[in-house]
Design a protein around this motif. Structure first.
Motif, PDB file in Angstrom:
ATOM      1  N   ALA A 181       9.298  -9.266  -3.632  1.00 42.98           N
ATOM      2  CA  ALA A 181       8.285  -8.674  -3.799  1.00 42.98           C
ATOM      3  C   ALA A 181       7.998  -8.495  -5.320  1.00 42.98           C
ATOM      4  CB  ALA A 181       8.127  -7.419  -3.063  1.00 42.98           C
ATOM      5  N   VAL A 182       8.961  -7.901  -6.165  1.00 42.91           N
ATOM      6  CA  VAL A 182       8.924  -7.297  -7.368  1.00 42.91           C
ATOM      7  C   VAL A 182       8.854  -8.546  -8.473  1.00 42.91           C
ATOM      8  CG1 VAL A 182      10.093  -6.033  -9.192  1.00 42.91           C
ATOM      9  CG2 VAL A 182       9.927  -5.011  -6.870  1.00 42.91           C
ATOM     10  N   LEU A 183       9.775  -9.600  -7.916  1.00 49.30           N
ATOM     11  CA  LEU A 183       9.642 -10.821  -8.897  1.00 49.30           C
ATOM     12  C   LEU A 183       8.506 -11.438  -8.535  1.00 49.30           C
ATOM     13  CD1 LEU A 183      13.125 -12.091  -8.523  1.00 49.30           C
ATOM     14  CD2 LEU A 183      12.296 -11.436 -10.483  1.00 49.30           C
ATOM     15  N   ALA A 184       7.857 -11.433  -7.591  1.00 50.78           N
ATOM     16  CA  ALA A 184       6.566 -12.057  -7.292  1.00 50.78           C
ATOM     17  C   ALA A 184       5.303 -11.569  -7.919  1.00 50.78           C
ATOM     18  CB  ALA A 184       6.237 -11.898  -5.692  1.00 50.78           C
ATOM     19  N   HIS A 186      15.778  -0.203  -6.015  1.00 46.36           N
ATOM     20  CA  HIS A 186      14.874   0.695  -6.480  1.00 46.36           C
ATOM     21  C   HIS A 186      13.827  -0.412  -7.574  1.00 46.36           C
ATOM     22  CE1 HIS A 186      16.040   3.781  -3.912  1.00 46.36           C
ATOM     23  NE2 HIS A 186      17.222   3.799  -4.516  1.00 46.36           N
ATOM     24  N   PHE A 187      13.962  -1.719  -7.394  1.00 47.21           N
ATOM     25  CA  PHE A 187      13.272  -2.162  -8.681  1.00 47.21           C
ATOM     26  C   PHE A 187      11.781  -1.791  -8.703  1.00 47.21           C
ATOM     27  CE2 PHE A 187      15.217  -6.982  -8.391  1.00 47.21           C
ATOM     28  CZ  PHE A 187      16.373  -6.233  -8.912  1.00 47.21           C
ATOM     29  N   ALA A 203       4.176  -3.199  -9.928  1.00 46.40           N
ATOM     30  CA  ALA A 203       5.066  -3.034  -8.943  1.00 46.40           C
ATOM     31  C   ALA A 203       5.828  -1.369  -8.898  1.00 46.40           C
ATOM     32  CB  ALA A 203       6.406  -3.721  -9.120  1.00 46.40           C
ATOM     33  N   ILE A 204       5.137  -0.607  -8.155  1.00 46.17           N
ATOM     34  CA  ILE A 204       5.139   0.801  -8.088  1.00 46.17           C
ATOM     35  C   ILE A 204       6.591   1.336  -7.676  1.00 46.17           C
ATOM     36  CG2 ILE A 204       2.803   1.165  -8.550  1.00 46.17           C
ATOM     37  CD1 ILE A 204       2.745   2.332  -5.779  1.00 46.17           C
ATOM     38  N   GLY A 205       7.249   0.603  -6.986  1.00 45.56           N
ATOM     39  CA  GLY A 205       8.528   1.027  -6.645  1.00 45.56           C
ATOM     40  C   GLY A 205       9.173   0.579  -5.428  1.00 45.56           C
ATOM     41  N   SER A 206      10.273   0.331  -5.343  1.00 47.06           N
ATOM     42  CA  SER A 206      11.012  -0.251  -4.085  1.00 47.06           C
ATOM     43  C   SER A 206      11.731   0.944  -3.539  1.00 47.06           C
ATOM     44  CB  SER A 206      12.042  -1.266  -4.447  1.00 47.06           C
ATOM     45  OG  SER A 206      11.334  -2.309  -5.243  1.00 47.06           O
ATOM     46  N   ASN A 207      11.572   1.070  -2.073  1.00 44.42           N
ATOM     47  CA  ASN A 207      12.113   2.516  -1.667  1.00 44.42           C
ATOM     48  C   ASN A 207      13.241   2.141  -0.873  1.00 44.42           C
ATOM     49  OD1 ASN A 207      12.238   5.248  -0.592  1.00 44.42           O
ATOM     50  ND2 ASN A 207      10.303   5.248  -1.765  1.00 44.42           N
ATOM     51  N   ALA A 208      14.451   2.955  -0.998  1.00 45.63           N
ATOM     52  CA  ALA A 208      15.594   2.726  -0.140  1.00 45.63           C
ATOM     53  C   ALA A 208      15.505   3.838   1.367  1.00 45.63           C
ATOM     54  CB  ALA A 208      16.934   3.185  -0.763  1.00 45.63           C
ATOM     55  N   ILE A 209      14.511   4.471   1.470  1.00 46.86           N
ATOM     56  CA  ILE A 209      14.358   5.170   2.453  1.00 46.86           C
ATOM     57  C   ILE A 209      13.220   4.286   3.613  1.00 46.86           C
ATOM     58  CG2 ILE A 209      13.616   7.432   3.597  1.00 46.86           C
ATOM     59  CD1 ILE A 209      16.028   7.714   1.648  1.00 46.86           C
ATOM     60  N   VAL A 210      13.532   3.875   4.661  1.00 45.22           N
ATOM     61  CA  VAL A 210      12.710   3.205   5.496  1.00 45.22           C
ATOM     62  C   VAL A 210      11.264   3.777   5.780  1.00 45.22           C
ATOM     63  CG1 VAL A 210      12.512   2.195   7.705  1.00 45.22           C
ATOM     64  CG2 VAL A 210      14.518   1.942   6.427  1.00 45.22           C
ATOM     65  N   GLY A 248      -3.894  -3.853 -12.650  1.00 41.23           N
ATOM     66  CA  GLY A 248      -4.405  -2.820 -12.039  1.00 41.23           C
ATOM     67  C   GLY A 248      -4.148  -2.594 -10.627  1.00 41.23           C
ATOM     68  N   ASP A 249      -4.047  -3.457  -9.765  1.00 34.56           N
ATOM     69  CA  ASP A 249      -3.363  -3.211  -8.336  1.00 34.56           C
ATOM     70  C   ASP A 249      -2.164  -2.851  -8.394  1.00 34.56           C
ATOM     71  OD1 ASP A 249      -6.222  -4.315  -7.571  1.00 34.56           O
ATOM     72  OD2 ASP A 249      -5.156  -6.330  -7.101  1.00 34.56           O
ATOM     73  N   MET A 250      -1.674  -2.315  -7.438  1.00 38.10           N
ATOM     74  CA  MET A 250      -0.335  -1.829  -7.208  1.00 38.10           C
ATOM     75  C   MET A 250       0.396  -2.239  -5.863  1.00 38.10           C
ATOM     76  SD  MET A 250      -1.529   2.071  -8.145  1.00 38.10           S
ATOM     77  CE  MET A 250      -3.112   1.974  -7.283  1.00 38.10           C
ATOM     78  N   MET A 251       1.622  -2.628  -6.146  1.00 42.20           N
ATOM     79  CA  MET A 251       2.334  -2.858  -4.777  1.00 42.20           C
ATOM     80  C   MET A 251       3.816  -2.201  -4.692  1.00 42.20           C
ATOM     81  SD  MET A 251       5.246  -4.804  -3.626  1.00 42.20           S
ATOM     82  CE  MET A 251       6.094  -5.315  -5.513  1.00 42.20           C
ATOM     83  N   ALA A 252       3.976  -1.712  -3.640  1.00 45.84           N
ATOM     84  CA  ALA A 252       5.034  -0.915  -3.271  1.00 45.84           C
ATOM     85  C   ALA A 252       5.746  -1.869  -2.080  1.00 45.84           C
ATOM     86  CB  ALA A 252       4.758   0.445  -2.475  1.00 45.84           C
ATOM     87  N   SER A 253       7.360  -1.627  -2.395  1.00 49.00           N
ATOM     88  CA  SER A 253       8.350  -2.486  -1.515  1.00 49.00           C
ATOM     89  C   SER A 253       9.182  -1.878  -0.845  1.00 49.00           C
ATOM     90  CB  SER A 253       8.567  -3.777  -2.121  1.00 49.00           C
ATOM     91  OG  SER A 253       9.002  -3.497  -3.417  1.00 49.00           O
ATOM     92  N   THR A 254      10.124  -2.645  -0.129  1.00 47.06           N
ATOM     93  CA  THR A 254      11.331  -1.827   0.588  1.00 47.06           C
ATOM     94  C   THR A 254      12.483  -2.166  -0.546  1.00 47.06           C
ATOM     95  OG1 THR A 254      12.008  -3.970   1.602  1.00 47.06           O
ATOM     96  CG2 THR A 254      10.130  -2.476   2.810  1.00 47.06           C
ATOM     97  N   TYR A 255      13.640  -1.622   0.046  1.00 49.17           N
ATOM     98  CA  TYR A 255      14.934  -1.772  -0.512  1.00 49.17           C
ATOM     99  C   TYR A 255      15.173  -3.363  -0.495  1.00 49.17           C
ATOM    100  CZ  TYR A 255      15.895  -1.742   4.245  1.00 49.17           C
ATOM    101  OH  TYR A 255      16.030  -1.969   5.791  1.00 49.17           O
TER     102      TYR A 255
END
Lengths: 326, 326
Positions: free
Chosen positions: B77-80, B108-109, B116-123, B65-72
């Motif tokens: 982070a997503v594998l973790a 964008h994993f 894992a709610i998204g990896s973002n390519a915009i800093v 239920g927790d959410m994690m957002a990461s960078t490009y």
């Protein structure tokens, strides 16, 4: 329930009815709560629904749009307000790179039922940074529905459609139309996205126009009717998706097309519509399709200059007369 | 440190998960490097090797239920979060069963099934979104927290500041971990940022700040655990600065020649995986042979995942049009 409301009151009414209908719906933006909105279009919502569901935000447009995206991911159905459409400039990334692309980039893992509302357009003397018709900035971005309601009735119904939609909808509310009155039926069925309205029937020229320009087209229609010229006025109401079929059906009668757009011509919905119709329905035209737009300048402040910047009803009538010379 | 976290720092119950997770990321990215060298990765890819302890330590505190957002730079982070390495490889290869159906790619994993709610390519653009996710959790009283990783370079972009301010004023359950690897793309931190302690940014938003050795997986796990507890208890956000280093350049086109001589070597000597292996040995939790068995086992898992991904089908051409809108 049927009520006489202004365009401005229809906004608060639609948001209130959606907040009432679904506890997952929340509404936030700058001064939307305690102050009732910069245009008084959200008066009473804070008092009715409380500070948990109607929230004032900092002056942080990126955070407003981003918060709407994140909240939607978490399961809410946010309505977010950008006070003036011009401020799309400070949250363009969140709208274009985030909101519009999230579903696609994640192959549908995420859908974003986000409604973004903003006050649009010229004619009220707000100057170059508070008067733009900003819809064309978003017209070539896949992943957004764009709505441009021109009447109190359409504003109410389109806002409700937008909030119930599972994908992002940007609703442009024209600030020069806030005082228009209309009859709002809160029990009317939801308006489908992308459905145009044939505002006035006629057989001589098809005039496509949105928001303020739609009303000027109707004004021109009155003037022309006295001359025996009957124009058909179509308000697409949605720019994405665009109801090409409604325009084609009209062209089959009139064979003449005028598209009126508030804002400069380059890169706009009006030019795109003409290009599509020429490519696919060239045989329908008896005259070259005509664009009537604002000049390619910023919106000036002076009343005289701003009036000159906006296409007027007489401009619309003149263009129709020109088209009938063919 | 509180008693409960001292107990967890002993890590008898969790060390295998942490070790395997760090090894999985390291080996995964070794293969990504090789795939890139063979021309099988389109565009570019950004490796997080050297930073594994930060993402693994933090994500070890996530609950369903927790959410994690990461960078490009988000493979780790997503594998973790527990995302499938096979689906991750397939995404990088642009295959249909990829995490995002091949529509996202390395930057964008996303895997909602693991939060894992998204990896973002915009800093920095994911930070308002992560804050919004926290708002959603707060509003729904779900007890969930939102975790966001972000780079040191992102602390100079507007979205970072808007996001932190909103998180502060709304006391949202969000934990933002700055992966301070000392370079914003090719530029050393001191060349772009007038303060050396990035955690100081927290003060101006009324947010609690913490500093942690980002190459110490248990230290990260502890500080994030405490921050999550505060967030879940309604005590608001935390900004954590994790001191770490990427062993590779910014992207695959960057050999990292701007690094002063000896710097990389000094950080390689603090390799988070080897440090954890040493700690396990020191504390007599797991000796060299046991750790070696884990290396073999995770290595075999990654090799099998890569093989499965390589055998996966390409997307059907019609997928191009799916998940845009409607």
């Amino acid at each position: 329930m049927i009520r006489e409301l202004t365009y401005r009151e229809a906004i608060a009414s639609a948001i209130g009815d959606e907040l009432e209908a679904d506890p997952r719906t929340v509404f936030f933006g700058e001064d939307v709560g305690a102050a009732g909105g910069a245009f008084k279009s959200t008066v009473g919502l804070l008092e009715r629904f409380g500070g948990e569901r109607v929230r004032d935000t900092p002056i942080s447009e990126q955070a407003i749009v981003g918060a709407a995206i994140g909240a939607a991911i978490a399961g809410l159905r946010p309505i977010a307000e950008i006070m003036f459409a011009d401020f799309v400039g400070v949250c363009f990334d969140q709208i274009v790179n985030q909101l519009a692309k999230y579903r696609y980039m994640t192959a549908g893992q995420v859908r974003l039922p986000v409604t973004l509302r903003m006050a649009n357009g010229a004619g009220a003397g707000f100057g170059a940074q508070h008067s733009q018709a900003a819809e064309n900035w978003l017209i070539n971005v896949p992943g957004l529905y764009l709505a441009t309601p021109a009447t109190a009735e359409d504003t109410y119904r389109i806002l409700r459609t937008a909030v119930q939609c599972d994908d992002p909808v940007v609703v442009f509310e024209h600030k020069n139309l806030f005082g228009l009155k209309g009859t709002i039926d809160s029990t009317a069925p939801v308006l489908p996205v992308g459905k145009a309205d044939v505002v006035r029937s006629g057989e001589h020229v098809t005039v496509v126009a949105t928001q303020q320009m739609r009303h000027r087209a109707v004004e021109a229609a009155e003037e022309l009717a006295a001359e025996g010229i009957h124009i058909e006025v179509i308000d697409p109401r949605w720019l994405t998706p665009f109801d090409d079929a409604a325009v084609v059906a009209s062209l089959q009668k009139t064979s003449r097309l005028l598209v009126v757009q508030e804002g400069p011509a380059p890169g706009g919905w009006a030019g795109a519509l003409v290009a599509r119709l020429c490519a696919h329905h060239f045989e329908l035209f008896d005259a070259p399709p005509r664009l009537l737009t604002s000049p390619f300048t910023p919106v000036p402040y002076s009343g005289v200059l701003e009036d000159a910047w906006l296409p007027s009803a007489p401009d619309v009538a003149d263009c129709c007369r020109e088209l009938l010379k063919y | 440190m509180t008693a409960v976290y001292e107990a967890q720092a002993r890590c008898e119950d969790i060390w295998e998960t942490l070790l395997d997770s760090m090894l999985r990321i390291r080996y995964f990215e070794n293969e990504v490097k090789a795939l890139f060298g063979s021309g099988l990765v389109r565009g570019s890819t950004h490796l997080c090797q050297g930073q594994e302890a930060t993402v693994v330590g933090a994500c070890s505190r996530l609950r369903p239920g927790d959410m994690m957002a990461s960078t490009y730079r988000g493979h780790g982070a997503v594998l973790a979060t527990g995302a499938s390495p096979t689906a991750a490889f397939a995404e990088i290869l642009g295959r249909d069963p990829g995490l995002c159906g091949g529509k996202g790619g390395s930057m964008h994993f996303t895997d909602l099934t693991h939060g894992a709610i998204g990896s973002n390519a915009i800093v920095g653009a994911h930070l308002p979104i992560a804050v919004g996710a926290a708002f959603g959790a707060q509003h729904l009283k779900s007890g969930a927290v939102s975790l966001a990783f972000t780079g040191d370079g992102s602390t100079n972009i507007g979205a970072f500041h808007e996001a932190l301010n909103l998180a502060g004023i709304w006391k949202l359950p969000v934990v933002i971990v700055i992966e301070n690897n000392h370079y914003g793309e090719y530029s050393p931190l001191a060349a772009t940022t007038p303060i050396s302690a990035l955690v100081d940014r927290a003060k101006s938003y009324g947010i609690r700040g913490e500093v942690v050795d980002g190459n110490d997986v248990l230290a990260v796990r502890n500080v994030v655990g405490e921050a999550f507890d505060r967030a879940r208890d309604g005590n608001g956000p935390t900004l954590i600065e994790a001191d770490t280093y990427r062993f590779e350049g910014h992207s695959r086109s960057d050999p990292g020649k701007y690094r002063p001589p000896g710097e990389l070597e000094s950080w390689l000597a603090r390799d988070p995986i080897e440090r954890f292996a040493d700690l396990l040995k020191e504390r007599e939790i797991a000796g060299t042979e046991i750790v070696e068995a884990h290396r073999q086992q995770v290595g075999a898992e990654i090799a099998a995942a890569l093989q499965a991904a390589k055998a996966a089908p390409e997307p059907q051409p019609e997928r191009l049009y799916e998940d845009v809108i409607g």
